[in-house]
Design a protein around this motif. Structure first.
Motif, PDB file in Angstrom:
ATOM      1  N   SER A  39       0.830  -1.213   0.000  1.00 23.75           N
ATOM      2  CA  SER A  39       0.000   0.000   0.000  1.00 23.75           C
ATOM      3  C   SER A  39       0.860   1.257   0.000  1.00 23.75           C
ATOM      4  O   SER A  39       0.557   2.225  -0.701  1.00 23.75           O
ATOM      5  CB  SER A  39      -0.934   0.018   1.209  1.00 23.75           C
ATOM      6  N   GLN A  40       1.921   1.237   0.772  1.00 22.41           N
ATOM      7  CA  GLN A  40       2.829   2.378   0.837  1.00 22.41           C
ATOM      8  C   GLN A  40       3.508   2.617  -0.509  1.00 22.41           C
ATOM      9  O   GLN A  40       3.606   3.751  -0.978  1.00 22.41           O
ATOM     10  CB  GLN A  40       3.870   2.181   1.940  1.00 22.41           C
ATOM     11  N   LEU A  41       3.953   1.554  -1.149  1.00 17.30           N
ATOM     12  CA  LEU A  41       4.588   1.671  -2.464  1.00 17.30           C
ATOM     13  C   LEU A  41       3.600   2.242  -3.490  1.00 17.30           C
ATOM     14  O   LEU A  41       3.930   3.163  -4.237  1.00 17.30           O
ATOM     15  CB  LEU A  41       5.101   0.307  -2.933  1.00 17.30           C
ATOM     16  N   LEU A  42       2.396   1.706  -3.511  1.00 22.19           N
ATOM     17  CA  LEU A  42       1.384   2.184  -4.456  1.00 22.19           C
ATOM     18  C   LEU A  42       1.024   3.647  -4.186  1.00 22.19           C
ATOM     19  O   LEU A  42       0.870   4.438  -5.121  1.00 22.19           O
ATOM     20  CB  LEU A  42       0.140   1.303  -4.402  1.00 22.19           C
ATOM     21  N   LYS A  43       0.936   3.995  -2.913  1.00 25.25           N
ATOM     22  CA  LYS A  43       0.607   5.372  -2.527  1.00 25.25           C
ATOM     23  C   LYS A  43       1.658   6.349  -3.056  1.00 25.25           C
ATOM     24  O   LYS A  43       1.331   7.459  -3.484  1.00 25.25           O
ATOM     25  CB  LYS A  43       0.504   5.466  -1.004  1.00 25.25           C
ATOM     26  N   GLN A  44       2.912   5.939  -3.062  1.00 22.05           N
ATOM     27  CA  GLN A  44       3.993   6.786  -3.590  1.00 22.05           C
ATOM     28  C   GLN A  44       3.793   7.086  -5.072  1.00 22.05           C
ATOM     29  O   GLN A  44       4.320   8.060  -5.588  1.00 22.05           O
ATOM     30  CB  GLN A  44       5.351   6.113  -3.382  1.00 22.05           C
ATOM     31  N   HIS A  45       3.024   6.225  -5.739  1.00 20.67           N
ATOM     32  CA  HIS A  45       2.746   6.406  -7.170  1.00 20.67           C
ATOM     33  C   HIS A  45       1.315   6.901  -7.404  1.00 20.67           C
ATOM     34  O   HIS A  45       0.827   6.847  -8.537  1.00 20.67           O
ATOM     35  CB  HIS A  45       3.009   5.098  -7.916  1.00 20.67           C
ATOM     36  N   GLY A  46       0.672   7.355  -6.336  1.00 22.15           N
ATOM     37  CA  GLY A  46      -0.670   7.910  -6.451  1.00 22.15           C
ATOM     38  C   GLY A  46      -1.759   6.886  -6.703  1.00 22.15           C
ATOM     39  O   GLY A  46      -2.815   7.224  -7.239  1.00 22.15           O
ATOM     40  N   LEU A  47      -1.521   5.638  -6.309  1.00 24.06           N
ATOM     41  CA  LEU A  47      -2.488   4.573  -6.547  1.00 24.06           C
ATOM     42  C   LEU A  47      -2.983   3.954  -5.255  1.00 24.06           C
ATOM     43  O   LEU A  47      -2.242   3.844  -4.285  1.00 24.06           O
ATOM     44  CB  LEU A  47      -1.846   3.439  -7.365  1.00 24.06           C
ATOM     45  N   SER A  48      -4.222   3.504  -5.285  1.00 18.54           N
ATOM     46  CA  SER A  48      -4.745   2.644  -4.231  1.00 18.54           C
ATOM     47  C   SER A  48      -4.574   1.201  -4.701  1.00 18.54           C
ATOM     48  O   SER A  48      -4.292   0.942  -5.880  1.00 18.54           O
ATOM     49  CB  SER A  48      -6.234   2.932  -4.005  1.00 18.54           C
ATOM     50  N   SER A  49      -4.752   0.253  -3.795  1.00 22.65           N
ATOM     51  CA  SER A  49      -4.632  -1.153  -4.200  1.00 22.65           C
ATOM     52  C   SER A  49      -5.725  -1.518  -5.199  1.00 22.65           C
ATOM     53  O   SER A  49      -5.489  -2.305  -6.121  1.00 22.65           O
ATOM     54  CB  SER A  49      -4.653  -2.079  -2.984  1.00 22.65           C
ATOM     55  N   ALA A  50      -6.920  -0.942  -5.053  1.00 24.62           N
ATOM     56  CA  ALA A  50      -7.999  -1.212  -6.006  1.00 24.62           C
ATOM     57  C   ALA A  50      -7.657  -0.666  -7.394  1.00 24.62           C
ATOM     58  O   ALA A  50      -7.913  -1.329  -8.415  1.00 24.62           O
ATOM     59  CB  ALA A  50      -9.313  -0.611  -5.509  1.00 24.62           C
ATOM     60  N   GLN A  51      -7.059   0.502  -7.454  1.00 20.87           N
ATOM     61  CA  GLN A  51      -6.667   1.064  -8.750  1.00 20.87           C
ATOM     62  C   GLN A  51      -5.593   0.199  -9.408  1.00 20.87           C
ATOM     63  O   GLN A  51      -5.648  -0.066 -10.612  1.00 20.87           O
ATOM     64  CB  GLN A  51      -6.160   2.493  -8.577  1.00 20.87           C
TER      65      GLN A  51
END
Length: 163
Positions: A39-51
């Motif tokens: 989740s933290q990695l995805l957040k750094q790229h402006g994404l949620s896990s669902a996205q």
């Protein structure tokens, strides 16, 4: 009776109401711990896990884009508003929308070059995170864990389908 590991971790003096309750809480706690790094990695790229899940679904699609309902049916977790989720991905330039020429009611969602590039960029770091979180388990243990998780989920899916 000695306290369970979860009981100790939660500093719970009384036993759980039932073994299924303790198992549920163990699943929930495990999910929270294992999901934090991805989740933290995805957040750094402006994404949620669902996205990210939508991007991976589109990447794997055989068809040139998928309708929203098909995307929803393939998602790991259900989302209440797929339209808004797709809007955010489109605004970020990761997906595009195309109206079907044969049925104007159908709108297909397709991954853009930028979307493919982001998946490529995230692929290896996510594999590393999964290895860090679960690599200490043997192949046999992972196969058994997957079998048990599917078995646990079957009852919940049957209940949901009956409603």
């Amino acid at each position: 009776m000695p306290k369970s590991i979860l009981q100790q971790q939660l500093k719970k003096s009384a036993p759980f109401d039932s073994l299924p309750q303790e198992t549920y809480l163990n699943l929930l706690r495990t999910h929270n711990m294992i999901a934090a790094a991805p989740s933290q990695l995805l957040k750094q790229h402006g994404l949620s896990s669902a996205q990210y899940n939508v991007l991976r679904i589109l990447e794997a699609a055989d068809a040139p884009g998928l309708p929203c309902l098909e995307i929803v049916s393939r998602m790991v977790t259900r989302v209440p508003d797929i339209t808004r989720l797709i809007d955010r991905l489109k605004d970020a330039g990761l997906v595009s929308r195309t109206r079907s020429q044969t049925d104007r009611r159908v709108i297909r969602i397709k991954l853009t070059k930028k979307g493919y590039a982001l998946i490529e960029e995230l692929s290896e770091p996510l594999v590393d995170i999964h290895q860090q979180n679960l690599g200490h388990m043997t192949k046999t243990e992972l196969v058994e864990l997957n079998r048990l998780l599917v078995k646990a989920r079957e009852a919940a899916e049957a209940t949901a389908a009956a409603k």
